[in-house]
Write a protein that holds these residues in place. Sequence first.
Motif, PDB file in Angstrom:
ATOM      1  N   GLN A  83       3.431   2.162 -13.159  1.00 32.73           N
ATOM      2  CA  GLN A  83       3.625   3.587 -13.423  1.00 32.73           C
ATOM      3  C   GLN A  83       2.681   4.445 -12.591  1.00 32.73           C
ATOM      4  N   GLY A  84       1.776   3.809 -11.889  1.00 34.02           N
ATOM      5  CA  GLY A  84       0.833   4.508 -11.038  1.00 34.02           C
ATOM      6  C   GLY A  84       0.123   3.517 -10.137  1.00 34.02           C
ATOM      7  N   VAL A  85      -0.524   4.052  -9.100  1.00 27.37           N
ATOM      8  CA  VAL A  85      -1.179   3.213  -8.094  1.00 27.37           C
ATOM      9  C   VAL A  85      -2.618   3.678  -7.907  1.00 27.37           C
ATOM     10  N   ILE A  86      -3.524   2.714  -7.881  1.00 26.65           N
ATOM     11  CA  ILE A  86      -4.909   2.968  -7.500  1.00 26.65           C
ATOM     12  C   ILE A  86      -5.103   2.251  -6.168  1.00 26.65           C
ATOM     13  N   PHE A  87      -5.443   3.006  -5.148  1.00 30.87           N
ATOM     14  CA  PHE A  87      -5.704   2.421  -3.830  1.00 30.87           C
ATOM     15  C   PHE A  87      -7.179   2.625  -3.532  1.00 30.87           C
ATOM     16  N   VAL A  88      -7.897   1.522  -3.370  1.00 32.39           N
ATOM     17  CA  VAL A  88      -9.336   1.580  -3.116  1.00 32.39           C
ATOM     18  C   VAL A  88      -9.579   1.254  -1.645  1.00 32.39           C
ATOM     19  N   LEU A  89     -10.348   2.118  -0.987  1.00 32.07           N
ATOM     20  CA  LEU A  89     -10.704   1.865   0.401  1.00 32.07           C
ATOM     21  C   LEU A  89     -12.207   1.963   0.566  1.00 32.07           C
ATOM     22  N   ASP A  90     -12.716   1.208   1.518  1.00 32.07           N
ATOM     23  CA  ASP A  90     -14.145   1.219   1.828  1.00 32.07           C
ATOM     24  C   ASP A  90     -14.388   2.321   2.842  1.00 32.07           C
ATOM     25  N   SER A  91     -14.968   3.420   2.397  1.00 31.49           N
ATOM     26  CA  SER A  91     -15.179   4.565   3.283  1.00 31.49           C
ATOM     27  C   SER A  91     -16.266   4.312   4.323  1.00 31.49           C
ATOM     28  N   ALA A  92     -16.989   3.208   4.204  1.00 33.10           N
ATOM     29  CA  ALA A  92     -18.045   2.879   5.162  1.00 33.10           C
ATOM     30  C   ALA A  92     -17.652   1.684   6.032  1.00 33.10           C
ATOM     31  N   SER A  93     -16.374   1.338   6.038  1.00 34.89           N
ATOM     32  CA  SER A  93     -15.944   0.150   6.769  1.00 34.89           C
ATOM     33  C   SER A  93     -15.857   0.398   8.275  1.00 34.89           C
ATOM     34  N   SER A  94     -15.622  -0.668   9.008  1.00 38.27           N
ATOM     35  CA  SER A  94     -15.470  -0.587  10.461  1.00 38.27           C
ATOM     36  C   SER A  94     -14.184   0.175  10.798  1.00 38.27           C
ATOM     37  N   GLU A  95     -14.063   0.602  12.029  1.00 36.15           N
ATOM     38  CA  GLU A  95     -12.852   1.296  12.480  1.00 36.15           C
ATOM     39  C   GLU A  95     -11.614   0.416  12.304  1.00 36.15           C
ATOM     40  N   ASP A  96     -11.747  -0.885  12.616  1.00 39.35           N
ATOM     41  CA  ASP A  96     -10.610  -1.800  12.471  1.00 39.35           C
ATOM     42  C   ASP A  96     -10.168  -1.920  11.017  1.00 39.35           C
ATOM     43  N   ASP A  97     -11.129  -2.061  10.102  1.00 43.06           N
ATOM     44  CA  ASP A  97     -10.796  -2.168   8.680  1.00 43.06           C
ATOM     45  C   ASP A  97     -10.228  -0.858   8.151  1.00 43.06           C
ATOM     46  N   LEU A  98     -10.755   0.254   8.631  1.00 42.99           N
ATOM     47  CA  LEU A  98     -10.240   1.542   8.200  1.00 42.99           C
ATOM     48  C   LEU A  98      -8.795   1.723   8.676  1.00 42.99           C
ATOM     49  N   GLU A  99      -8.513   1.281   9.873  1.00 48.64           N
ATOM     50  CA  GLU A  99      -7.137   1.345  10.391  1.00 48.64           C
ATOM     51  C   GLU A  99      -6.211   0.445   9.576  1.00 48.64           C
ATOM     52  N   ALA A 100      -6.681  -0.743   9.210  1.00 48.79           N
ATOM     53  CA  ALA A 100      -5.876  -1.642   8.373  1.00 48.79           C
ATOM     54  C   ALA A 100      -5.622  -1.014   7.003  1.00 48.79           C
ATOM     55  N   ALA A 101      -6.638  -0.382   6.429  1.00 46.63           N
ATOM     56  CA  ALA A 101      -6.475   0.287   5.133  1.00 46.63           C
ATOM     57  C   ALA A 101      -5.479   1.437   5.248  1.00 46.63           C
TER      58      ALA A 101
END
Length: 186
Positions: A83-101
């Motif tokens: 009924q809803g989505v929680i999406f957690v991302l690492d705001s301090a991650s590498s550029e590659d990980d941020l792009e994957a997120a």
Amino acid sequence: MSECIQISFAVCRIGIYTCFRALCCKGPPPARPEYDLVCIGLTGSGKTSLLSKLCSESPENVVSTTGADNIRKYWSRYYQGSQGVIFVLDSASSEDDLEAARNELHSALQHPQLCTLPFLILANHQDKPAARSVQEIKKYFELEPLARGKRWILQPCSLDDVDALKDSFSQLINLLEEKDHDAVRM
């Protein structure tokens, strides 16, 4: 691990009110519906730690999900009934990980089973020096054009700020309750 969290690889389903009541309410809780939420995010984003913190468990005992990167293709198996989505991302991650997120969030926002659901996007690890601001994340993830017409919230968070985390979940609950009210009015 608490009964209010059932961890299956990188995807978590929680009874949001069970955890939220344990943190916020004094006395017997009022009768409220429980919502099935799916919690997704890349390995190391902090999904399990944040949910454990919400349930008043010690995040020090949390172990990263092993093999989580290999099972990302199976996330959609957990979407049905959400009924809803929680999406957690690492705001301090590498550029590659941020792009994957970014790519994973875009896929989730466009997935047929999720595209009409409210999203709580948590920019985790705000306590780290390399953390990107919510505005930087909003721009990088192209949330304004991509999520136009959708119900979503982007909030900063960290394990050190439980009040901000509670506030984020309160906002998600409000979105979920708005949808319930809309359904009753139809």
